[in-house]
Design a protein around this motif. Structure first.
Motif, PDB file in Angstrom:
ATOM      1  N   ALA A  18       0.835  -1.210   0.000  1.00 51.84           N
ATOM      2  CA  ALA A  18       0.000   0.000   0.000  1.00 51.84           C
ATOM      3  C   ALA A  18       0.862   1.249   0.000  1.00 51.84           C
ATOM      4  O   ALA A  18       0.557   2.236  -0.693  1.00 51.84           O
ATOM      5  CB  ALA A  18      -0.932  -0.013   1.208  1.00 51.84           C
ATOM      6  N   GLY A  19       1.948   1.242   0.772  1.00 51.70           N
ATOM      7  CA  GLY A  19       2.821   2.406   0.831  1.00 51.70           C
ATOM      8  C   GLY A  19       3.557   2.673  -0.462  1.00 51.70           C
ATOM      9  O   GLY A  19       3.988   3.800  -0.729  1.00 51.70           O
ATOM     10  N   MET A  20       3.696   1.650  -1.308  1.00 53.85           N
ATOM     11  CA  MET A  20       4.432   1.785  -2.562  1.00 53.85           C
ATOM     12  C   MET A  20       3.510   1.788  -3.783  1.00 53.85           C
ATOM     13  O   MET A  20       3.990   1.780  -4.924  1.00 53.85           O
ATOM     14  CB  MET A  20       5.436   0.636  -2.692  1.00 53.85           C
ATOM     15  CG  MET A  20       6.444   0.566  -1.560  1.00 53.85           C
ATOM     16  SD  MET A  20       7.500  -0.903  -1.654  1.00 53.85           S
ATOM     17  CE  MET A  20       8.375  -0.608  -3.198  1.00 53.85           C
ATOM     18  N   ALA A  21       2.193   1.800  -3.569  1.00 56.33           N
ATOM     19  CA  ALA A  21       1.242   1.685  -4.679  1.00 56.33           C
ATOM     20  C   ALA A  21       1.358   2.865  -5.642  1.00 56.33           C
ATOM     21  O   ALA A  21       1.348   4.025  -5.211  1.00 56.33           O
ATOM     22  CB  ALA A  21      -0.176   1.597  -4.143  1.00 56.33           C
ATOM     23  N   PRO A  22       1.438   2.599  -6.959  1.00 55.31           N
ATOM     24  CA  PRO A  22       1.567   3.681  -7.939  1.00 55.31           C
ATOM     25  C   PRO A  22       0.241   4.213  -8.462  1.00 55.31           C
ATOM     26  O   PRO A  22       0.229   5.135  -9.282  1.00 55.31           O
ATOM     27  CB  PRO A  22       2.355   3.009  -9.075  1.00 55.31           C
ATOM     28  CG  PRO A  22       1.907   1.582  -9.029  1.00 55.31           C
ATOM     29  CD  PRO A  22       1.645   1.277  -7.579  1.00 55.31           C
ATOM     30  N   SER A  23      -0.878   3.632  -8.043  1.00 54.56           N
ATOM     31  CA  SER A  23      -2.174   4.071  -8.541  1.00 54.56           C
ATOM     32  C   SER A  23      -3.238   3.849  -7.478  1.00 54.56           C
ATOM     33  O   SER A  23      -3.030   3.103  -6.513  1.00 54.56           O
ATOM     34  CB  SER A  23      -2.553   3.298  -9.815  1.00 54.56           C
ATOM     35  OG  SER A  23      -2.775   1.927  -9.514  1.00 54.56           O
ATOM     36  N   ALA A  53      11.778   7.437   2.082  1.00 56.44           N
ATOM     37  CA  ALA A  53      10.866   6.855   1.097  1.00 56.44           C
ATOM     38  C   ALA A  53       9.953   5.826   1.774  1.00 56.44           C
ATOM     39  O   ALA A  53      10.427   5.015   2.582  1.00 56.44           O
ATOM     40  CB  ALA A  53      11.651   6.197  -0.024  1.00 56.44           C
ATOM     41  N   PRO A  54       8.642   5.852   1.469  1.00 60.54           N
ATOM     42  CA  PRO A  54       7.734   4.898   2.106  1.00 60.54           C
ATOM     43  C   PRO A  54       8.163   3.444   1.933  1.00 60.54           C
ATOM     44  O   PRO A  54       8.003   2.638   2.855  1.00 60.54           O
ATOM     45  CB  PRO A  54       6.398   5.163   1.388  1.00 60.54           C
ATOM     46  CG  PRO A  54       6.487   6.575   0.950  1.00 60.54           C
ATOM     47  CD  PRO A  54       7.926   6.799   0.596  1.00 60.54           C
ATOM     48  N   GLY A  55       8.729   3.096   0.768  1.00 61.06           N
ATOM     49  CA  GLY A  55       9.163   1.723   0.558  1.00 61.06           C
ATOM     50  C   GLY A  55      10.244   1.292   1.527  1.00 61.06           C
ATOM     51  O   GLY A  55      10.203   0.191   2.083  1.00 61.06           O
ATOM     52  N   ILE A  56      11.216   2.176   1.763  1.00 60.68           N
ATOM     53  CA  ILE A  56      12.302   1.862   2.703  1.00 60.68           C
ATOM     54  C   ILE A  56      11.771   1.807   4.127  1.00 60.68           C
ATOM     55  O   ILE A  56      12.039   0.866   4.888  1.00 60.68           O
ATOM     56  CB  ILE A  56      13.427   2.903   2.578  1.00 60.68           C
ATOM     57  CG1 ILE A  56      14.049   2.846   1.180  1.00 60.68           C
ATOM     58  CG2 ILE A  56      14.493   2.677   3.652  1.00 60.68           C
ATOM     59  CD1 ILE A  56      15.086   3.917   0.931  1.00 60.68           C
ATOM     60  N   HIS A  57      10.988   2.818   4.485  1.00 61.62           N
ATOM     61  CA  HIS A  57      10.438   2.898   5.844  1.00 61.62           C
ATOM     62  C   HIS A  57       9.580   1.671   6.168  1.00 61.62           C
ATOM     63  O   HIS A  57       9.755   1.019   7.208  1.00 61.62           O
ATOM     64  CB  HIS A  57       9.624   4.192   5.982  1.00 61.62           C
ATOM     65  CG  HIS A  57       8.592   4.162   7.060  1.00 61.62           C
ATOM     66  ND1 HIS A  57       7.331   4.677   6.897  1.00 61.62           N
ATOM     67  CD2 HIS A  57       8.615   3.663   8.321  1.00 61.62           C
ATOM     68  CE1 HIS A  57       6.635   4.502   7.994  1.00 61.62           C
ATOM     69  NE2 HIS A  57       7.389   3.900   8.879  1.00 61.62           N
ATOM     70  N   LEU A  58       8.646   1.331   5.281  1.00 62.58           N
ATOM     71  CA  LEU A  58       7.729   0.234   5.566  1.00 62.58           C
ATOM     72  C   LEU A  58       8.398  -1.125   5.429  1.00 62.58           C
ATOM     73  O   LEU A  58       7.947  -2.106   6.038  1.00 62.58           O
ATOM     74  CB  LEU A  58       6.503   0.334   4.658  1.00 62.58           C
ATOM     75  CG  LEU A  58       5.644   1.588   4.927  1.00 62.58           C
ATOM     76  CD1 LEU A  58       4.539   1.727   3.884  1.00 62.58           C
ATOM     77  CD2 LEU A  58       5.046   1.544   6.336  1.00 62.58           C
ATOM     78  N   SER A  59       9.479  -1.211   4.671  1.00 60.77           N
ATOM     79  CA  SER A  59      10.265  -2.454   4.626  1.00 60.77           C
ATOM     80  C   SER A  59      10.937  -2.695   5.972  1.00 60.77           C
ATOM     81  O   SER A  59      10.971  -3.824   6.479  1.00 60.77           O
ATOM     82  CB  SER A  59      11.319  -2.383   3.525  1.00 60.77           C
ATOM     83  OG  SER A  59      10.726  -2.342   2.254  1.00 60.77           O
ATOM     84  N   ILE A  60      11.485  -1.636   6.560  1.00 60.51           N
ATOM     85  CA  ILE A  60      12.099  -1.746   7.881  1.00 60.51           C
ATOM     86  C   ILE A  60      11.061  -2.157   8.918  1.00 60.51           C
ATOM     87  O   ILE A  60      11.287  -3.049   9.751  1.00 60.51           O
ATOM     88  CB  ILE A  60      12.775  -0.420   8.273  1.00 60.51           C
ATOM     89  CG1 ILE A  60      13.936  -0.119   7.327  1.00 60.51           C
ATOM     90  CG2 ILE A  60      13.233  -0.453   9.723  1.00 60.51           C
ATOM     91  CD1 ILE A  60      14.528   1.262   7.508  1.00 60.51           C
ATOM     92  N   SER A  61       9.893  -1.498   8.869  1.00 59.66           N
ATOM     93  CA  SER A  61       8.822  -1.814   9.818  1.00 59.66           C
ATOM     94  C   SER A  61       8.382  -3.267   9.681  1.00 59.66           C
ATOM     95  O   SER A  61       8.234  -3.981  10.682  1.00 59.66           O
ATOM     96  CB  SER A  61       7.636  -0.869   9.581  1.00 59.66           C
ATOM     97  OG  SER A  61       6.507  -1.279  10.317  1.00 59.66           O
ATOM     98  N   ALA A  62       8.167  -3.723   8.443  1.00 57.05           N
ATOM     99  CA  ALA A  62       7.716  -5.097   8.220  1.00 57.05           C
ATOM    100  C   ALA A  62       8.739  -6.108   8.730  1.00 57.05           C
ATOM    101  O   ALA A  62       8.383  -7.086   9.401  1.00 57.05           O
ATOM    102  CB  ALA A  62       7.442  -5.319   6.736  1.00 57.05           C
ATOM    103  N   ALA A  63      10.005  -5.879   8.419  1.00 54.52           N
ATOM    104  CA  ALA A  63      11.050  -6.811   8.851  1.00 54.52           C
ATOM    105  C   ALA A  63      11.160  -6.853  10.369  1.00 54.52           C
ATOM    106  O   ALA A  63      11.286  -7.929  10.970  1.00 54.52           O
ATOM    107  CB  ALA A  63      12.388  -6.410   8.232  1.00 54.52           C
ATOM    108  N   LEU A  64      11.092  -5.679  11.003  1.00 53.31           N
ATOM    109  CA  LEU A  64      11.238  -5.606  12.453  1.00 53.31           C
ATOM    110  C   LEU A  64      10.124  -6.353  13.173  1.00 53.31           C
ATOM    111  O   LEU A  64      10.376  -7.218  14.033  1.00 53.31           O
ATOM    112  CB  LEU A  64      11.258  -4.132  12.884  1.00 53.31           C
ATOM    113  CG  LEU A  64      11.221  -3.862  14.389  1.00 53.31           C
ATOM    114  CD1 LEU A  64      12.465  -4.423  15.062  1.00 53.31           C
ATOM    115  CD2 LEU A  64      11.091  -2.365  14.661  1.00 53.31           C
ATOM    116  N   PHE A  65       8.875  -6.050  12.819  1.00 55.53           N
ATOM    117  CA  PHE A  65       7.765  -6.610  13.581  1.00 55.53           C
ATOM    118  C   PHE A  65       7.446  -8.054  13.181  1.00 55.53           C
ATOM    119  O   PHE A  65       6.965  -8.831  14.005  1.00 55.53           O
ATOM    120  CB  PHE A  65       6.542  -5.702  13.447  1.00 55.53           C
ATOM    121  CG  PHE A  65       6.734  -4.367  14.116  1.00 55.53           C
ATOM    122  CD1 PHE A  65       6.849  -4.279  15.489  1.00 55.53           C
ATOM    123  CD2 PHE A  65       6.850  -3.207  13.364  1.00 55.53           C
ATOM    124  CE1 PHE A  65       7.055  -3.061  16.118  1.00 55.53           C
ATOM    125  CE2 PHE A  65       7.059  -1.979  13.974  1.00 55.53           C
ATOM    126  CZ  PHE A  65       7.171  -1.914  15.357  1.00 55.53           C
TER     127      PHE A  65
END
Length: 420
Positions: A102-107, A172-184
């Motif tokens: 969702a954070g990386m969605a282009p449309s 960038a949302p992709g970097i931020h949310l990748s970190i969040s996903a990996a952490l939790f």
């Protein structure tokens, strides 16, 4: 929320395991709150990047509760097949992937699709973690539900602060949310080994009756007895409907904070990016305090009194903030709303779980599932009002939810336990 009574089907855990299992299930609640909250402060940027109107954004956000609503009833089947512990962990990982997409969605279409998937996985995770929390609570033989939801609020605050910080740093949302996903996701996997082992308790034998969860009728009953039973059933489902509305009121307030607080603070009131995320943080932070104190307050004053007080706090606090708009006042208004609804969902679920004449878990499942209608309806309704009038006008659903709680709170128990 699950009942505080301990059914005979509860499985005893070895000494020392109860505390570890409680801590592990609390981590499930923490990660569930933190994952989605990481996305919320990115909403203004996502909305701007995709060029969405308030109504379009509201419809996209509504895909999350729509996915939850459609997938919610499948959770029970998955839990019985794979165990609540496994479903909760797997659901957490899949939810994190949906949020990342969702954070990386282009449309708009891909944003809605990603939120739909994330919502579906979140619903399954939510039911599974509550089911496992119920197993742990049965071992304790006292209420621990509000404390578990308080941990969820901690996770939401943590996730909101992480998202606000990432937005302020222009990460960038992709970097931020990748970190969040990996952490939790990693945290969830680590806690799995401490959850309760074995299959879910089988409650089928606890309720001998009809397939719909009510007792089989006595074919020899008189017409008067059948009429009384019919009136009793109507009253029972009337109470259940009121409990659904109370839970939905709590859902409306939570959704207003998660979906619209950052946009209202930034676009309408001109708050800075880092400040705009504090509306949701204030709501969930105050909600955490309310849930931390909730078990003691409910035991002392009863669910009805606590719910009425909460309805007044939400209606007056957020109503005042909307009538006299300012950045600090709005943040405080969201905090008052969060404090006011802190115990509503646990109270409604607990009361539904104890309704006589229903199989164990039936009332809890119905309230949990149907309250998601509030999450589904709220975003497009608020968005449509915002486009037609203003977002400030749309947010008046929050004080109205408080008034609804006041009107329906009589169905809740006035006293739940003796004060010790």
């Amino acid at each position: 929320m699950p009942s505080t009574t301990a059914p005979s089907a509860a499985v005893a855990a070895p000494p020392g395991r109860n505390g570890k299992a409680r801590a592990a299930v609390a981590i499930l609640f923490l990660t569930n709150g933190a994952l989605f909250a990481n996305l919320l402060p990115r909403y203004p940027a996502i909305m701007a990047d995709l060029g969405l109107s308030n109504a379009q954004f509201g419809l996209a956000v509504a895909a999350f509760p729509l996915g939850a609503l459609l997938a919610g009833l499948a959770a029970g089947v998955l839990i019985r097949r794979f165990r609540s512990s496994r479903v909760a962990v797997a659901g957490t990982i899949l939810t994190s992937l949906g949020i990342l997409c969702a954070g990386m969605a282009p449309s708009w279409a891909l944003l809605a699709a990603a939120l739909f998937f994330a919502g579906a996985m979140d619903a399954v995770t939510d039911v599974a973690q509550n089911a496992h929390g119920l197993r742990v609570q049965r071992l304790y033989q006292r209420s621990i539900i509000n404390s578990l939801h308080a941990v969820w609020s901690i996770g939401a605050v943590l996730g909101g602060l992480m998202g606000a910080a990432a937005a302020g740093l222009n990460l960038a949302p992709g970097i931020h949310l990748s970190i969040s996903a990996a952490l939790f996701a990693t945290l969830t996997l680590c806690c799995y080994r401490f959850l309760l082992p074995g299959p879910e308790p089988d409650d089928d034998g606890a309720a001998a009756g009809a397939a719909d969860g009510t007792a089989a009728p006595d074919t020899g009953s008189s017409a008067a007895a059948r009429g009384a039973a019919s009136r009793g059933a109507a009253a029972k489902y009337g109470v259940l409907a009121a409990l659904v509305l109370i839970a939905t009121a709590g859902a409306l307030v939570e959704d207003a904070g998660s979906s619209w607080s950052a946009i209202y603070l930034s676009d309408t009131l001109g708050a800075a990016t880092t400040v705009a995320g504090l509306g949701f943080v204030a709501l969930t932070g105050a909600q955490f305090i309310g849930r931390l104190l909730g078990d003691r307050l409910v035991d002392r004053f009863g669910q009805r009194t606590v719910a009425r007080a909460g309805g007044i706090i939400a209606a007056v606090g957020m109503g005042t903030a909307l009538v006299f708009p300012s950045i600090p006042g709005t943040i405080l208004g969201f905090a008052a709303a969060g404090l006011g609804v802190a115990t509503l969902v646990p109270a409604a679920m607990h009361a539904a779980d104890e309704l006589p004449g229903l199989r164990p878990g039936t009332g809890l499942t119905m309230v949990s599932w149907l309250m998601r209608v509030g999450f589904l309806v709220s975003p497009p309704v608020v968005g449509a009002i915002a486009d037609a009038a203003s977002l400030r006008a749309g947010l008046f659903v929050v004080p109205l939810a408080g008034v609804l709680v006041l009107a329906l709170s009589a169905v809740l128990a006035n006293r739940t336990a003796a004060v010790t």
